[in-house]
Design an enzyme around this catalytic site. Structure first.
Site, short mmCIF file in Angstrom:
data_model
loop_
_atom_site.label_atom_id
_atom_site.label_comp_id
_atom_site.label_asym_id
_atom_site.label_seq_id
_atom_site.Cartn_x
_atom_site.Cartn_y
_atom_site.Cartn_z
CE LYS A 1 -0.18 0.09 4.99
NZ LYS A 1 -0.82 -0.44 6.20
CE1 TYR B 1 11.12 32.79 -1.20
CE2 TYR B 1 10.99 30.40 -0.96
CZ TYR B 1 10.82 31.55 -1.73
OH TYR B 1 10.33 31.43 -2.99
C1 LIG Z 1 0.06 -1.45 6.78
C2 LIG Z 1 -0.48 -2.66 7.38
C3 LIG Z 1 0.34 -3.75 7.68
C4 LIG Z 1 1.84 -3.71 7.55
O1 LIG Z 1 2.41 -3.09 8.68
P1 LIG Z 1 4.00 -2.98 8.84
O2 LIG Z 1 4.20 -2.46 10.20
O3 LIG Z 1 4.45 -2.03 7.79
O4 LIG Z 1 4.54 -4.34 8.62
C5 LIG Z 1 -0.27 -4.90 8.15
N1 LIG Z 1 -1.60 -4.95 8.32
C6 LIG Z 1 -2.41 -3.92 8.05
C7 LIG Z 1 -3.87 -4.06 8.28
C8 LIG Z 1 -1.88 -2.75 7.59
O5 LIG Z 1 -2.69 -1.72 7.34
#
Ligand SMILES: *Cc1c(COP(=O)(O)O)cnc(C)c1O
Length: 388
Positions: free
Chosen positions: A37, A273
């Site tokens: 994701k 700036y």
């Molecule tokens: C993002 C996510 C993960 C992965 O988490 P990490 O700490 O990056 O391994 C696992 N489960 C769900 C539901 C997530 O949203």
């Protein structure tokens, strides 16, 4: 095509190494889900998904339907779970693209039932259950109704059930995570008593996968770890306390840019700036074409460093929208269009996501995820990585 002013190199060997480490840490019956994701935590979703599939990831995890479709259209054949919310009006499309759907409300299950019936295709559901994170998750009061609805529609298959830990990265005390795990086990037991098989229960994120084998179940959903980053100092410390040694993760991201101007300024000159920096010696500045519009945090103003010729060059003045200025007085022989490392290693030096996170008052997850979404991502191997 115009040359990119900043780009991201992904070390494919590092990705493969990390995937193998996690795979080796799981039991034979646990599948590895690479969580891609957030555009593969900023690394580039397609590149990571392809590397992950080659490195042995059995599943892919995304947040949005659109991400799942993009993976399917790129030809990814692995099972893909949408971890986030699918709008009711999009459930039919999710089923059509053969994406596993996380459901956490009665409305979603009802609509998925209608969509499955209409298309004649089976919808594979993963029920997200509330165990104490109080984010997405079906409440206990709705569990019976949810199971009845799934039972009534033969085209709905309860393939999985999952939960997510609230307090596993931020602490070395894991009582709350253990409470959540107990609640999860009770819920799974209850669902199975109702006659459902639930072939794939899952709970583990990176920290859980590293620290607690009892959280692995059928699938481990590993995100940050496959990119070669630790979820937190606390997780690292917990792993060290537990096993006396820790898996050697290799960060995969290197974010680079080039020098677009070099100039000499006298003692007492203001930079950028707000005139927030004033030189205390004759100073040579390099101007870099990266700023907060590129995800280079403004909190790095007068605080962060970049690497040029394997040496640290401190940021002077404020980070602008698309530019920043660094001090190269002590780095001889810098030339126009020389390569600059914003994040990652060059020579013997390295700017870690953790260091950048400390400068920007955030966490390594946010640092990599926000790296310029428009910068091209290139998978590189040791052979193609070039001099740095
Ligand atoms: C993002 C996510 C993960 C992965 O988490 P990490 O700490 O990056 O391994 C696992 N489960 C769900 C539901 C997530 O949203």
């Amino acid at each position: 095509m115009a040359q990119a002013l900043s780009w991201i190199e992904l070390d494919s060997q590092a990705l493969t190494h990390n995937l193998r480490l996690f795979k080796a840490g799981l039991s034979k019956d646990t599948r590895l889900m690479a969580v891609v994701k957030g555009e593969g935590y900023g690394h580039g979703m397609l590149q990571v998904a392809q590397a992950a599939a080659q490195g042995g990831a059995d599943w892919l995890g995304v947040f949005h339907l659109a991400e799942g479709i993009k993976l399917r259209e790129a030809g990814m054949k692995q099972p893909i779970l949408i971890l986030g919310y699918v709008p009711l009006g999009d459930l039919a499309e999710a089923i059509d693209f053969d994406l596993r759907i996380t459901v956490s409300s009665i409305e979603s299950i009802q609509t998925a039932a209608l969509a499955a019936k209409k298309s004649g295709k089976t919808a594979f559901l993963h029920l997200k259950v509330e165990t104490g994170t109080h984010r997405l998750g079906l409440d206990k009061e709705n569990l019976e109704q949810a199971l009845t609805l799934i039972d009534e529609q033969p085209l709905l298959e309860l393939e999985g059930a999952h939960t997510h830990f609230a307090n596993i990265e931020d602490t070395t005390e894991h009582d709350y995570a253990k409470e959540q795990l107990e609640r999860f086990k009770q819920i799974i037991g209850h669902i199975r008593k109702q006659g459902f098989q639930v072939p794939l229960p899952h709970t583990a994120c990176t920290a859980a996968a590293v620290l607690f084998p009892e959280t692995h179940f059928a699938v481990a959903r590993v995100g940050i770890g496959i990119y070669g980053l630790w979820p937190s100092k606390e997780t690292y410390l917990s792993a060290l306390l537990k096993d006396k040694q820790t898996p050697e993760l290799q960060p995969a991201m290197c974010w680079k840019t080039i020098v677009v101007q070099i100039k000499q300024v006298p003692t007492g000159a203001y930079v950028g700036y707000g005139c927030s920096y004033r030189t205390t010696r004759p100073t040579r500045l390099a101007i870099l074409p990266v700023g907060y519009a590129n995800g280079y945090d403004r909190l790095l103003s007068n605080r962060g460093h970049v690497l040029i010729d394997g040496k640290r060059a401190p940021i002077r003045g404020r980070v602008c929208m698309n530019l920043c200025m660094v001090d190269i007085t002590d780095i001889p022989n810098v030339a126009l269009e020389n390569e600059v490392v914003l994040l990652g290693g060059q020579g013997k030096e390295r700017i870690t996501a953790e260091q950048m996170a400390a400068w920007a008052q955030t966490i390594n997850y946010e640092v990599v995820t926000r790296a310029d979404p428009h910068a091209p991502r290139r998978l590189v191997t040791k052979e193609t990585r070039g001099p740095s």
